[in-house]
Motif scaffolding. Structure first.
Motif, PDB file in Angstrom:
ATOM      1  N   GLY A 155      55.565  53.774 -42.997  1.00 63.91           N
ATOM      2  CA  GLY A 155      56.043  55.058 -42.497  1.00 63.91           C
ATOM      3  C   GLY A 155      54.885  56.022 -42.330  1.00 63.91           C
ATOM      4  O   GLY A 155      53.810  55.830 -42.912  1.00 63.91           O
TER       5      GLY A 155
ATOM      6  N   ALA B 117      55.581  54.787 -35.305  1.00 62.69           N
ATOM      7  CA  ALA B 117      56.630  53.771 -35.425  1.00 62.69           C
ATOM      8  C   ALA B 117      56.831  52.947 -34.152  1.00 62.69           C
ATOM      9  O   ALA B 117      57.507  51.917 -34.195  1.00 62.69           O
ATOM     10  CB  ALA B 117      57.955  54.427 -35.815  1.00 62.69           C
TER      11      ALA B 117
ATOM     12  N   GLN C 152      59.057  49.549 -33.796  1.00 59.44           N
ATOM     13  CA  GLN C 152      60.317  49.553 -33.058  1.00 59.44           C
ATOM     14  C   GLN C 152      60.331  48.453 -32.002  1.00 59.44           C
ATOM     15  O   GLN C 152      61.348  47.791 -31.798  1.00 59.44           O
ATOM     16  CB  GLN C 152      60.553  50.934 -32.425  1.00 59.44           C
ATOM     17  CG  GLN C 152      60.804  51.997 -33.463  1.00 59.44           C
ATOM     18  CD  GLN C 152      60.619  53.407 -32.942  1.00 59.44           C
ATOM     19  OE1 GLN C 152      59.960  53.649 -31.927  1.00 59.44           O
ATOM     20  NE2 GLN C 152      61.179  54.372 -33.660  1.00 59.44           N
TER      21      GLN C 152
ATOM     22  N   PHE D 150      61.615  52.081 -44.076  1.00 56.82           N
ATOM     23  CA  PHE D 150      60.298  52.638 -44.353  1.00 56.82           C
ATOM     24  C   PHE D 150      60.161  53.055 -45.811  1.00 56.82           C
ATOM     25  O   PHE D 150      61.133  53.491 -46.436  1.00 56.82           O
ATOM     26  CB  PHE D 150      60.047  53.844 -43.444  1.00 56.82           C
ATOM     27  CG  PHE D 150      60.127  53.497 -41.993  1.00 56.82           C
ATOM     28  CD1 PHE D 150      59.041  52.931 -41.335  1.00 56.82           C
ATOM     29  CD2 PHE D 150      61.290  53.694 -41.273  1.00 56.82           C
ATOM     30  CE1 PHE D 150      59.108  52.591 -39.998  1.00 56.82           C
ATOM     31  CE2 PHE D 150      61.366  53.352 -39.926  1.00 56.82           C
ATOM     32  CZ  PHE D 150      60.278  52.803 -39.297  1.00 56.82           C
TER      33      PHE D 150
ATOM     34  N   MET E 137      59.529  58.357 -43.153  1.00 52.92           N
ATOM     35  CA  MET E 137      60.450  58.057 -42.057  1.00 52.92           C
ATOM     36  C   MET E 137      61.752  57.499 -42.627  1.00 52.92           C
ATOM     37  O   MET E 137      61.804  57.076 -43.778  1.00 52.92           O
ATOM     38  CB  MET E 137      59.824  57.056 -41.091  1.00 52.92           C
ATOM     39  CG  MET E 137      58.494  57.519 -40.521  1.00 52.92           C
ATOM     40  SD  MET E 137      57.784  56.364 -39.360  1.00 52.92           S
ATOM     41  CE  MET E 137      58.077  57.294 -37.875  1.00 52.92           C
TER      42      MET E 137
END
Length: 123
Positions: free
Chosen positions: A13, A20, A24, A43, A47
């Protein structure tokens, strides 16, 4: 894997949400490869969702088996100290949940070879 199975990609995070983006993309690519398995990101800090939040949500949805894959290059402090404590707490909270912890992704030979190949291609 089946519909009661999940894979959690666990990352550190960061404060900057742009950090991110590759995680993702990895989550999306992995989910496409495992259509019968829930693949999600969690995370350690900064996050959301946190690992406990995500596991709670998954258990509420009927997930019975979760594998946590640390998306870290090495077995540093977070993977060696913080993550095992989180897993232990989750095992106490959800004793019927089958939870497995994988080694850090960077400890896998195939991952190191892929990184090496990328670096070699730059030379």
């Amino acid at each position: 894997m089946n519909k009661h199975t999940a894979l959690i990609l666990f990352a550190h995070g960061a404060r900057d949400p742009r950090w991110a983006a590759p995680f993702q993309r990895l989550q999306k690519m992995t989910q496409e490869s495992l259509p019968d398995c829930a693949v999600e990101l969690a995370f350690l800090e900064f996050m959301t969702p946190s690992l406990p939040e995500l596991v709670s949500d998954m258990v509420a949805k009927g997930i019975q088996k979760i594998t946590v894959s640390p998306i870290f290059l090495g077995q540093g402090g977070h993977v060696l100290r913080d993550l095992p404590i989180l897993i232990e707490q989750l095992n106490v909270t959800y004793p019927d949940l089958d939870m497995q912890l994988a080694t850090a992704v960077g400890e896998q030979e195939s991952v190191l070879l892929a990184i090496r190949d990328y670096c070699v291609s730059l030379a």
